[in-house]
Each structure stands twice: as C-alpha cells, then as structure tokens.
Design an enzyme around this catalytic site. Structure first.
Site, mmCIF file in Angstrom:
data_model
loop_
_atom_site.group_PDB
_atom_site.id
_atom_site.type_symbol
_atom_site.label_atom_id
_atom_site.label_comp_id
_atom_site.label_asym_id
_atom_site.label_seq_id
_atom_site.Cartn_x
_atom_site.Cartn_y
_atom_site.Cartn_z
ATOM 1 N NE ARG A 179 -53.041 -16.583 -33.210
ATOM 2 C CZ ARG A 179 -54.205 -16.196 -32.708
ATOM 3 N NH1 ARG A 179 -54.644 -16.682 -31.565
ATOM 4 N NH2 ARG A 179 -54.942 -15.320 -33.356
ATOM 5 C CE LYS B 207 -61.790 -12.954 -28.169
ATOM 6 N NZ LYS B 207 -60.787 -11.951 -28.520
ATOM 7 N NE ARG C 72 -63.767 -13.200 -34.109
ATOM 8 C CZ ARG C 72 -62.511 -13.159 -33.664
ATOM 9 N NH1 ARG C 72 -61.769 -12.120 -33.858
ATOM 10 N NH2 ARG C 72 -62.012 -14.191 -33.047
ATOM 11 N NE ARG D 239 -51.982 -14.529 -29.366
ATOM 12 C CZ ARG D 239 -53.253 -14.194 -29.494
ATOM 13 N NH1 ARG D 239 -54.102 -14.426 -28.535
ATOM 14 N NH2 ARG D 239 -53.686 -13.626 -30.607
ATOM 15 N NE ARG E 84 -55.585 -11.127 -35.019
ATOM 16 C CZ ARG E 84 -54.581 -11.490 -34.216
ATOM 17 N NH1 ARG E 84 -53.333 -11.411 -34.644
ATOM 18 N NH2 ARG E 84 -54.821 -11.906 -33.009
HETATM 19 P P1 ADP Z 1 -57.992 -13.035 -31.872
HETATM 20 O O1 ADP Z 1 -59.231 -12.847 -31.072
HETATM 21 O O2 ADP Z 1 -56.768 -13.028 -31.005
HETATM 22 O O3 ADP Z 1 -57.895 -12.104 -33.033
HETATM 23 P P2 ADP Z 1 -58.907 -15.702 -32.741
HETATM 24 O O4 ADP Z 1 -58.086 -16.878 -32.415
HETATM 25 O O5 ADP Z 1 -60.190 -15.531 -32.010
HETATM 26 O O6 ADP Z 1 -57.940 -14.462 -32.533
HETATM 27 O O7 ADP Z 1 -59.225 -15.661 -34.306
HETATM 28 C C1 ADP Z 1 -58.213 -15.781 -35.258
HETATM 29 C C2 ADP Z 1 -58.766 -15.516 -36.666
HETATM 30 O O8 ADP Z 1 -59.788 -16.479 -36.976
HETATM 31 C C3 ADP Z 1 -59.441 -14.161 -36.865
HETATM 32 O O9 ADP Z 1 -58.535 -13.120 -37.113
HETATM 33 C C4 ADP Z 1 -60.343 -14.469 -38.079
HETATM 34 O O10 ADP Z 1 -59.603 -14.528 -39.282
HETATM 35 C C5 ADP Z 1 -60.812 -15.889 -37.778
HETATM 36 N N1 ADP Z 1 -62.088 -15.858 -37.029
HETATM 37 C C6 ADP Z 1 -62.278 -16.296 -35.743
HETATM 38 N N2 ADP Z 1 -63.561 -16.123 -35.363
HETATM 39 C C7 ADP Z 1 -64.212 -15.561 -36.421
HETATM 40 C C8 ADP Z 1 -65.541 -15.110 -36.652
HETATM 41 N N3 ADP Z 1 -66.491 -15.207 -35.707
HETATM 42 N N4 ADP Z 1 -65.846 -14.593 -37.863
HETATM 43 C C9 ADP Z 1 -64.917 -14.484 -38.814
HETATM 44 N N5 ADP Z 1 -63.643 -14.855 -38.663
HETATM 45 C C10 ADP Z 1 -63.272 -15.394 -37.485
#
Ligand code: ADP
Length: 191
Positions: free
Chosen positions: A133, A13, A88, A127, A144
C-alpha cells in the site's frame, strides 16, 4: 443490524469487518477499500481521493459522505450494514445520523478495537511489505495515527454517551478477537 467498527490504523478492522458482516448477512462497507478500488480503476472519485490518501490525510467530508450515502442506498444494504472506516470526523457522524434516520432504523452498536501503539506500528510495517500500500510508509503511517487521535478518537466519547459503545481488545488470534466482538455485541444488544 447497523454497526460501526472503529479503531486506529492497523487495529484489524478490515479483517474483522468481513467476518462479522458475513455472520449477520450484511455488507461490510469499507471506505478505504472503496477509495482504493476507485484509485485502481482510475475513476474521477479515485483521482480526487488519491492525493489525500497518499499523504495520509482524510479525503474531504463532502466526497466521503456522498460516497457512503450512495453505497448505503444500494439494495444489499437494506437489511443493514457494517461500516469500516466511517465515520472518522464529527461532521461524518452527523451525516451518518441523517442517513440512518432516513431509513427509519437505528444504529445498533459501535465496536472499538483497542490495540497498543507498539503492536500497531509492527502490524502496519508488516502489512506494508505484504500489500504494497502506498500509504504504509513510516511518515504517512505517523500522519494517519496523528489524524486518528485528533479527529477520530473523540468520536468514541460521542458514541459512549449514547450508550452504543463496546470496546474490544484487538490483541490475539483473529478468531479470538472475533469471538470477543460477538460476545460484546450480545451484551450491548441485550442491555
Ligand atoms: P487505515 O484505517 O488502515 O488507515 P483505510 O483503508 O481505512 O486505512 O483508509 C485509507 C485512507 O482512505 C485513509 O487514510 C483516508 O485517506 C481515506 N479514508 C478512508 N475512510 C475515510 C473517511 N471516513 N473519511 C476520510 N477519508 C477516509
């Protein structure tokens, strides 16, 4: 142009979000990136978010919604935006509906990047080595993925019913996937 890019963790993404947003001259708004920036700057928001992120849990809706609302209110997002990692949860969808309605515009499309499970695990572990990370350990990745399936995947049907959904195969070269996204967006906007 108001777009959402969805897909499981590791679907690519972030990479695609930047290219697609640049093409349309709109900001790519990544909730994950904003949270990480706040964590590294040691802000109050970062402190609130870190414990959830490190455990692979979602940050509570109230915190995330307010952050997105503030970001969308900024000047550069007036012509539109591409959201990466938001919404989400069902509650976040409702909140976003309100935010977009308030601007007097509509959501144009929701792009879902599809990638099979084996490829996702490979990409995330790779990654983990490159980006360091703290949420890319095996247990946290699994959590996740679980949360994505439980909380976020159901949103695909919500947007499909609204006729806004386009599904794009996320396997292949980065450029190929980008081209597929543009082609899919063209078809949904002309329909
Ligand atoms: P990925 O899609 O690879 O899991 P992201 O970088 O999009 O990683 O998100 C990392 C973390 O940030 C998520 O696991 C969550 O803890 C938090 N996060 C990101 N976007 C949201 C959201 N819309 N609602 C709740 N938590 C979020």
């Amino acid at each position: 142009m108001r777009l959402i890019l969805m897909g499981p963790p590791g679907a690519g993404k972030g990479t695609q979000a930047k290219v697609v947003a640049d093409h349309f001259g709109i900001p790519a708004i990544s909730t994950g990136d904003i949270f990480r920036a706040n964590v590294s700057q040691g802000t109050e928001l970062g402190l609130q978010a870190k414990k959830f992120m490190d455990a692979g849990e979602y940050v509570p809706d109230e915190v995330t919604n307010l952050m997105v609302r503030n970001r969308i209110d900024e000047d550069d997002a007036r012509p539109g935006f591409l959201l990466d990692g938001y919404p989400r949860t069902v509650a976040q969808v409702a909140e976003l509906d309100g935010m977009i309605k308030f601007t007097g515009h509509e959501l144009d499309a929701v792009v879902v990047l599809t990638v099979n499970q084996d490829e996702l695990v490979q990409r995330l572990l790779q990654r983990a080595e490159v980006e360091n990370r703290t949420d890319d350990t095996e247990d946290v990745i699994r959590r996740r993925q679980e949360l994505y399936a439980e909380e976020t995947e159901p949103l695909i049907d919500v947007y499909r019913e609204r006729g806004k959904l386009v599904e794009v195969d996320g396997i292949g070269e980065i450029d190929e996937v980008t081209e597929r996204i543009f082609a899919a967006l063209k078809s949904v906007r002309e329909s």
